[in-house]
Design an enzyme around this catalytic site. Structure first.
Site, PDB file in Angstrom:
ATOM      1  N   PRO A   1       0.616  -1.118  -0.063  1.00  0.00           N
ATOM      2  CA  PRO A   1       0.026  -0.176   0.062  1.00  0.00           C
ATOM      3  C   PRO A   1       0.777   1.257  -0.083  1.00  0.00           C
ATOM      4  O   PRO A   1       1.849   1.428   0.816  1.00  0.00           O
ATOM      5  CB  PRO A   1      -0.605  -0.279   1.378  1.00  0.00           C
ATOM      6  CG  PRO A   1      -0.805  -1.797   1.635  1.00  0.00           C
ATOM      7  CD  PRO A   1       0.613  -2.252   1.075  1.00  0.00           C
ATOM      8  N   GLU A   2       0.477   2.069  -1.119  1.00  0.00           N
ATOM      9  CA  GLU A   2       1.381   3.415  -1.097  1.00  0.00           C
ATOM     10  C   GLU A   2       0.542   4.419  -0.443  1.00  0.00           C
ATOM     11  O   GLU A   2      -0.422   4.654   0.135  1.00  0.00           O
ATOM     12  CB  GLU A   2       1.862   3.628  -2.560  1.00  0.00           C
ATOM     13  CG  GLU A   2       2.606   2.336  -2.916  1.00  0.00           C
ATOM     14  CD  GLU A   2       3.288   2.618  -4.331  1.00  0.00           C
ATOM     15  OE1 GLU A   2       2.951   3.805  -4.951  1.00  0.00           O
ATOM     16  OE2 GLU A   2       3.719   1.554  -4.915  1.00  0.00           O
TER      17      GLU A   2
END
Length: 271
Positions: A2-3
């Site tokens: 997840p960014e």
């Protein structure tokens, strides 16, 4: 992993719903990347004041102290009034008066860390090396260019490092470099002020578009309300090796940089 867009989408999906909740119990599963830093029962009775974000860390501000949450490589949060009993990959439950916040993390690279304040050594260690937030006013194009001039690594690696600008992970670095017309292997210190300014704008544009589309769901990411993102379906280069560029029809190429996959168009990103 997840960014920044996925972490911000996650924050928005439960921040208002959990604000004001009283912590009733904390349940831990298998050990995560770092220890909690306090006994779980010490959190009982504390109130969740707000949920913030710094880079890829979610900050649950309590009336006493805070919790820093990181989703690691494969983590996701779920928040609901009632959840089923924890499964084998559910490693942290924060049971509150408004519902249960659960960290699901098959690879266990995520973390939940308690700190007395943002000045606590534990919080300082995790947050002090982070660069400016790309979606806030402090992300200045001139300062960005000055920082690039001090770095001899490839521009893609500099974006991923997170100490100049935080949260531009692998997907969005590839997309921003495409939008700016910059090849990912170019040394950061060789970018002119004009090209750096173009990249600065591309980073903002790509992240804003990703937020509007709920982030990217490549494997099993979902926000705390169960919604998946769909930015990856609109990507210009990421995950499209061998496919024609949407702009010039040149086949998208894949290369490895620092053990990460990089996608680019040789036609649109000549140098």
């Amino acid at each position: 992993m997840p960014e920044l867009p996925e972490v911000e989408v996650t924050r928005r999906s439960f921040a208002d719903r959990i604000a004001g909740a009283r912590i009733e119990a904390v349940a831990l599963g298998k050990p995560l990347r770092w220890p909690l830093g306090c006994e779980p029962n010490e959190l009982t009775g504390r109130q969740v004041v707000s949920v913030g974000r710094r880079g890829k860390y979610l900050l649950l501000h309590l009336d006493q102290g805070l919790l820093l949450l990181h989703l690691g490589m494969s983590g996701s949060l779920q928040f609901a009034p009632v959840l089923p009993p924890p499964g084998v990959h559910d490693h942290f439950d924060l049971r509150t008066s408004k519902g249960v916040l659960r960290l699901h993390d098959p690879r266990r690279f995520g973390a939940v860390v308690h700190a007395r304040s943002l000045d606590d050594p534990r919080a300082h260690k995790l947050l002090s090396g982070l660069g400016v937030e790309p979606l806030e006013a402090g992300f200045d194009p001139l300062v960005f260019h000055r920082g690039l001039r001090l770095r001899r690594a490839s521009i893609k690696q500099v974006l991923l490092a997170g100490d100049l600008v935080v949260g531009v992970g692998n997907i969005y670095a590839s997309e921003a470099l495409f939008l700016a017309g910059i090849r990912p292997t170019v040394r950061a210190d060789r970018l002119s002020a004009a090209r750096a300014t173009r990249l600065h704008g591309a980073v903002i544009s790509v992240l804003q578009r990703a937020l509007a589309m709920g982030g990217s769901t490549l494997r099993d990411f979902s926000a705390a309300d169960g919604q998946s993102g769909y930015f990856q379906m609109d990507a210009m280069v990421y995950g499209r090796d061998g496919q024609p560029c949407r702009t010039c029809e040149t086949p998208i190429r894949l290369l490895r940089q620092g053990q990460r996959s990089t996608y680019f168009c040789p036609g649109c990103q000549k140098a």
